[in-house]
Design an enzyme around this catalytic site. Structure first.
Site, PDB file in Angstrom:
ATOM      1  N   LYS A   1       9.873  -4.801 -34.779  1.00 23.91           N
ATOM      2  CA  LYS A   1      11.124  -4.580 -35.524  1.00 23.91           C
ATOM      3  C   LYS A   1      10.794  -3.842 -36.810  1.00 23.91           C
ATOM      4  O   LYS A   1       9.952  -4.293 -37.587  1.00 23.91           O
ATOM      5  CB  LYS A   1      11.784  -5.928 -35.826  1.00 23.91           C
TER       6      LYS A   1
ATOM      7  N   THR B   1      11.354  -8.118 -30.058  1.00 23.32           N
ATOM      8  CA  THR B   1      11.361  -7.594 -31.432  1.00 23.32           C
ATOM      9  C   THR B   1      12.249  -8.494 -32.299  1.00 23.32           C
ATOM     10  O   THR B   1      12.000  -8.658 -33.489  1.00 23.32           O
ATOM     11  CB  THR B   1      11.873  -6.136 -31.505  1.00 23.32           C
ATOM     12  N   ASP B   2      13.258  -9.084 -31.688  1.00 23.82           N
ATOM     13  CA  ASP B   2      14.127 -10.002 -32.431  1.00 23.82           C
ATOM     14  C   ASP B   2      13.329 -11.182 -32.988  1.00 23.82           C
ATOM     15  O   ASP B   2      13.582 -11.644 -34.098  1.00 23.82           O
ATOM     16  CB  ASP B   2      15.254 -10.489 -31.511  1.00 23.82           C
TER      17      ASP B   2
ATOM     18  N   PHE C   1      -3.240  26.632 -66.536  1.00 16.44           N
ATOM     19  CA  PHE C   1      -3.554  27.114 -65.188  1.00 16.44           C
ATOM     20  C   PHE C   1      -3.791  28.609 -65.261  1.00 16.44           C
ATOM     21  O   PHE C   1      -2.870  29.384 -65.494  1.00 16.44           O
ATOM     22  CB  PHE C   1      -2.428  26.785 -64.197  1.00 16.44           C
TER      23      PHE C   1
ATOM     24  N   ARG D   1       1.210  24.348 -70.493  1.00 12.25           N
ATOM     25  CA  ARG D   1       2.364  24.189 -69.612  1.00 12.25           C
ATOM     26  C   ARG D   1       2.693  22.705 -69.446  1.00 12.25           C
ATOM     27  O   ARG D   1       1.896  21.851 -69.838  1.00 12.25           O
ATOM     28  CB  ARG D   1       2.090  24.816 -68.236  1.00 12.25           C
TER      29      ARG D   1
ATOM     30  N   GLN E   1      -5.163  19.915 -59.129  1.00 11.53           N
ATOM     31  CA  GLN E   1      -6.274  19.487 -58.274  1.00 11.53           C
ATOM     32  C   GLN E   1      -7.307  18.714 -59.111  1.00 11.53           C
ATOM     33  O   GLN E   1      -7.826  17.674 -58.680  1.00 11.53           O
ATOM     34  CB  GLN E   1      -6.960  20.698 -57.622  1.00 11.53           C
TER      35      GLN E   1
ATOM     36  N   ASN F   1       3.753  19.513 -57.224  1.00 12.24           N
ATOM     37  CA  ASN F   1       3.701  20.088 -58.570  1.00 12.24           C
ATOM     38  C   ASN F   1       5.138  20.397 -58.983  1.00 12.24           C
ATOM     39  O   ASN F   1       5.730  21.370 -58.518  1.00 12.24           O
ATOM     40  CB  ASN F   1       2.827  21.349 -58.539  1.00 12.24           C
TER      41      ASN F   1
ATOM     42  N   HIS G   1       7.422  21.987 -60.828  1.00  6.16           N
ATOM     43  CA  HIS G   1       7.313  23.129 -61.752  1.00  6.16           C
ATOM     44  C   HIS G   1       8.389  23.095 -62.835  1.00  6.16           C
ATOM     45  O   HIS G   1       9.556  22.822 -62.569  1.00  6.16           O
ATOM     46  CB  HIS G   1       7.458  24.442 -60.970  1.00  6.16           C
TER      47      HIS G   1
END
Ligand code: URC
Length: 307
Positions: free
Chosen positions: A12, A57-58, A166, A183, A231, A257, A259
């Protein structure tokens, strides 16, 4: 064409269980989304429809709720361990149980000024506000002998408004990106880490403490790294955790990322001195990677988004 049954599992999914623990007037809540996947000798049900090996599953759903009452929810990991052990040891045909859990954190509501939550005097004992978006995750797998516990988090949104550059990247005829010397660096951290606890013989980690510490180291490394790329930040976050937490051997990150582009305000006769940004939501760079303790084999799947 003859066919045979390949990998299969059942259970479940997404049992939403909220457990209230009452300590006098002070209540504690654990809010989980628990998915059960069982596998083992399930050929017959697929080939002939015989349900003789099938725990419904119950029933797996009922077990989640009954265990919340019987065992309480100390941590997502501990709860998953109780469940996985139960399914594998109580049902002969079931050879492996995988329990996936998402946990939603709640904070107490403070009724006076914002600082009171640090003093603790005005917290309402039974009123909670959901903690932004961050979701804790855990996956517990048990085959009757060996455990694998992979914990993590997703949607932990962080931002550095400086100390990020960067530049020096490859430029070909399609490159238009301007080099950045100051940045914004922002991401929604998704991380999964694997514990080296694999057997009942070993001392079990303190799951709650370990989670808090892993999260703390990750945030501190994000804040303290002067970043030349996302990274590099990823590797710093991972190695800080591996170096500080002996119970964790491997960590994998998926870092969008987010931006932030400087808006050109020249048309309005205004200078934009790294003050006004457009926060783009897509497309985004997606930086992913695993950091490992030297000498261990990677086990966290490359595409870990479902974990
Ligand atoms: O930290 C970054 N890593 C990249 O690989 C990359 N690529 C890009 O366009 N911007 C960035 N930023």
């Amino acid at each position: 064409m003859p066919t045979i049954l390949g990998q299969n599992q059942y259970g479940k999914a997404e049992n939403r269980v909220v457990r209230v623990t009452r300590d006098g007037d002070t209540h504690h809540i654990k809010d989980l989304n628990v998915s059960v996947a069982l596998s083992g000798e399930m050929e017959d049900v697929h080939y002939s429809g015989s349900n003789a090996h099938v725990l419904p599953t119950d029933t797996t759903k009922n077990t989640v709720f009954a265990f919340a009452k019987e065992h309480g929810i100390e941590s997502a990991e501990q709860f998953g361990i109780h469940l996985a052990r139960h399914f594998v040891t109580s049902q002969e045909p079931i050879k492996q149980a995988r329990i996936r859990i998402e946990e939603y954190a709640w904070d107490r509501i403070a009724t006076s000024d914002a600082n009171s939550r640090f003093i603790g005097s005005d917290e309402v004992n039974h009123s909670f506000v959901r903690r932004n978006q961050e979701i804790r995750t855990a996956q517990i797998t048990f085959d009757g002998e060996k455990w694998q516990v992979i914990s993590g988090l997703k949607d932990l949104t962080v931002l550095n408004s400086t100390n990020s550059e960067f530049w020096g990247y490859v430029k070909d005829k399609y490159t238009t990106l301007k080099e950045a010397y100051d940045r914004i660096l922002a991401t929604d951290v998704s991380a999964r880490w694997r514990y080296n606890w694999t057997s009942d013989e070993q001392r079990m980690p303190n799951w709650e403490k370990s989670y808090e510490q892993a999260r703390k180291h990750m945030l501190h490394a994000f804040a303290e790294t002067y970043s030349l790329s996302l990274q590099q930040t990823l590797y710093q976050m991972g190695s800080r955790i591996i170096n500080s937490r002996s119970e964790i051997d491997e960590i994998r990150f998926s870092l969008p990322n987010n931006h932030h582009f400087l808006v050109d305000l020249e048309p309005f006769g205004l200078k934009n001195d790294n003050e006004v940004y457009f926060a783009a939501d897509r497309p985004y760079g997606l930086i992913e990677g695993t950091v490992l303790r030297d000498g261990v084999e990677p086990q966290i799947p490359v595409d870990m988004t479902n974990l």
